[in-house]
Design a protein around this motif. Sequence first.
Motif, PDB file in Angstrom:
ATOM      1  N   ARG A 157       0.843  -1.194   0.000  1.00 30.35           N
ATOM      2  CA  ARG A 157       0.000   0.000   0.000  1.00 30.35           C
ATOM      3  C   ARG A 157       0.877   1.242   0.000  1.00 30.35           C
ATOM      4  O   ARG A 157       1.945   1.252   0.604  1.00 30.35           O
ATOM      5  CB  ARG A 157      -0.914   0.008   1.226  1.00 30.35           C
ATOM      6  CG  ARG A 157      -1.873  -1.173   1.290  1.00 30.35           C
ATOM      7  CD  ARG A 157      -3.000  -1.021   0.268  1.00 30.35           C
ATOM      8  NE  ARG A 157      -3.855  -2.205   0.241  1.00 30.35           N
ATOM      9  CZ  ARG A 157      -4.949  -2.302  -0.512  1.00 30.35           C
ATOM     10  NH1 ARG A 157      -5.302  -1.285  -1.295  1.00 30.35           N
ATOM     11  NH2 ARG A 157      -5.679  -3.390  -0.520  1.00 30.35           N
ATOM     12  N   TRP A 159       1.685   4.789   1.177  1.00 28.18           N
ATOM     13  CA  TRP A 159       1.427   5.747   2.254  1.00 28.18           C
ATOM     14  C   TRP A 159       2.417   6.896   2.102  1.00 28.18           C
ATOM     15  O   TRP A 159       3.624   6.717   2.243  1.00 28.18           O
ATOM     16  CB  TRP A 159       1.576   5.083   3.622  1.00 28.18           C
ATOM     17  CG  TRP A 159       0.693   3.875   3.786  1.00 28.18           C
ATOM     18  CD1 TRP A 159       1.083   2.577   3.860  1.00 28.18           C
ATOM     19  CD2 TRP A 159      -0.740   3.861   3.877  1.00 28.18           C
ATOM     20  NE1 TRP A 159      -0.003   1.744   3.990  1.00 28.18           N
ATOM     21  CE2 TRP A 159      -1.143   2.504   3.999  1.00 28.18           C
ATOM     22  CE3 TRP A 159      -1.710   4.856   3.852  1.00 28.18           C
ATOM     23  CZ2 TRP A 159      -2.473   2.130   4.113  1.00 28.18           C
ATOM     24  CZ3 TRP A 159      -3.047   4.476   3.964  1.00 28.18           C
ATOM     25  CH2 TRP A 159      -3.410   3.128   4.100  1.00 28.18           C
ATOM     26  N   LYS A 161       3.032   9.636   3.849  1.00 34.63           N
ATOM     27  CA  LYS A 161       3.434  10.464   4.991  1.00 34.63           C
ATOM     28  C   LYS A 161       4.941  10.664   5.058  1.00 34.63           C
ATOM     29  O   LYS A 161       5.432  11.753   5.381  1.00 34.63           O
ATOM     30  CB  LYS A 161       2.934   9.821   6.289  1.00 34.63           C
ATOM     31  CG  LYS A 161       3.261  10.624   7.539  1.00 34.63           C
ATOM     32  CD  LYS A 161       2.695   9.951   8.785  1.00 34.63           C
ATOM     33  CE  LYS A 161       3.048  10.741  10.033  1.00 34.63           C
ATOM     34  NZ  LYS A 161       2.499  10.099  11.250  1.00 34.63           N
ATOM     35  N   GLU A 194      -2.978  12.814  -2.378  1.00 36.61           N
ATOM     36  CA  GLU A 194      -4.095  12.488  -1.491  1.00 36.61           C
ATOM     37  C   GLU A 194      -4.949  11.359  -2.063  1.00 36.61           C
ATOM     38  O   GLU A 194      -5.379  10.459  -1.341  1.00 36.61           O
ATOM     39  CB  GLU A 194      -4.942  13.745  -1.250  1.00 36.61           C
ATOM     40  CG  GLU A 194      -6.012  13.557  -0.184  1.00 36.61           C
ATOM     41  CD  GLU A 194      -5.448  13.141   1.165  1.00 36.61           C
ATOM     42  OE1 GLU A 194      -6.101  12.305   1.832  1.00 36.61           O
ATOM     43  OE2 GLU A 194      -4.364  13.630   1.551  1.00 36.61           O
ATOM     44  N   ARG A 197      -3.466   7.732  -1.485  1.00 37.14           N
ATOM     45  CA  ARG A 197      -3.238   7.196  -0.144  1.00 37.14           C
ATOM     46  C   ARG A 197      -3.898   5.827   0.026  1.00 37.14           C
ATOM     47  O   ARG A 197      -5.094   5.661  -0.177  1.00 37.14           O
ATOM     48  CB  ARG A 197      -3.796   8.170   0.893  1.00 37.14           C
ATOM     49  CG  ARG A 197      -3.422   7.862   2.336  1.00 37.14           C
ATOM     50  CD  ARG A 197      -4.103   8.841   3.286  1.00 37.14           C
ATOM     51  NE  ARG A 197      -3.802  10.215   2.959  1.00 37.14           N
ATOM     52  CZ  ARG A 197      -2.716  10.857   3.379  1.00 37.14           C
ATOM     53  NH1 ARG A 197      -1.835  10.235   4.144  1.00 37.14           N
ATOM     54  NH2 ARG A 197      -2.524  12.125   3.045  1.00 37.14           N
ATOM     55  N   GLY A 198      -3.092   4.828   0.378  1.00 35.78           N
ATOM     56  CA  GLY A 198      -3.606   3.487   0.621  1.00 35.78           C
ATOM     57  C   GLY A 198      -3.812   2.656  -0.625  1.00 35.78           C
ATOM     58  O   GLY A 198      -4.227   1.492  -0.531  1.00 35.78           O
TER      59      GLY A 198
END
Length: 218
Positions: A157, A159, A161, A194, A197-198
């Motif tokens: 996945r 991510w 961040k 955005e 994400r995931g």
Amino acid sequence: MLRFLDFDRDLAEACATEFLASDAGRAALPGGATGRPDFLRLDGAKAPDLDRSVLRMEIGGGSFVLKLNQVPKQAGRIAEEYRALRQAARVFAPHPDLGVIEALYLSPSETFMVTRFHDVPTVLEQMEVGADPLPLCRQAGRWLAALHGQSPAEEARFWPKWIFARLEKARAKGPQAPAARYRPLIAALRQQVEGLRGCPAPRPMCHGDFHPGNLLDA
């Protein structure tokens, strides 16, 4: 003391002796080696750390890199790096104009390893003296593509961040460009990622520290 002479010579010589007595050492220097090896410290660690260092080792007409890590809490990192280099060497075998540093020896204690030393400029050094960056970057891209394409990638996945954590860390180091120049770019990047994400994403074999200072222009 000058940084490049700041290391535990007795420890370095013990590692050199072990390497030279190994099958890998005898293969690397079939004529043997006489006399004491010469060492220079290559890593740029800011705090003195005699248990963790990277040394250039000249012995018997051969040039090598001796990488030491005697820090107990980081046990295994040398072995991981050695095995990654050996795996990468197999990946680049079909690409004669690409490659990685040759990993020669891993100590049974997994506290040091020996690789070849190649006295050639890095991509960063080439660009600093005015070399055309375009062919250098194209070659670096080919290297990265070969590494990432070596086998079916695992699925993971995505991510994002960590991207912004790295950017904030770089910003905090300073000095930087005016905030008005980079803040809109970071804001745009946040907006772009955005929706990802995931999401499932391939996770191929990666370098982990891919930058011009780590790329050799052989």
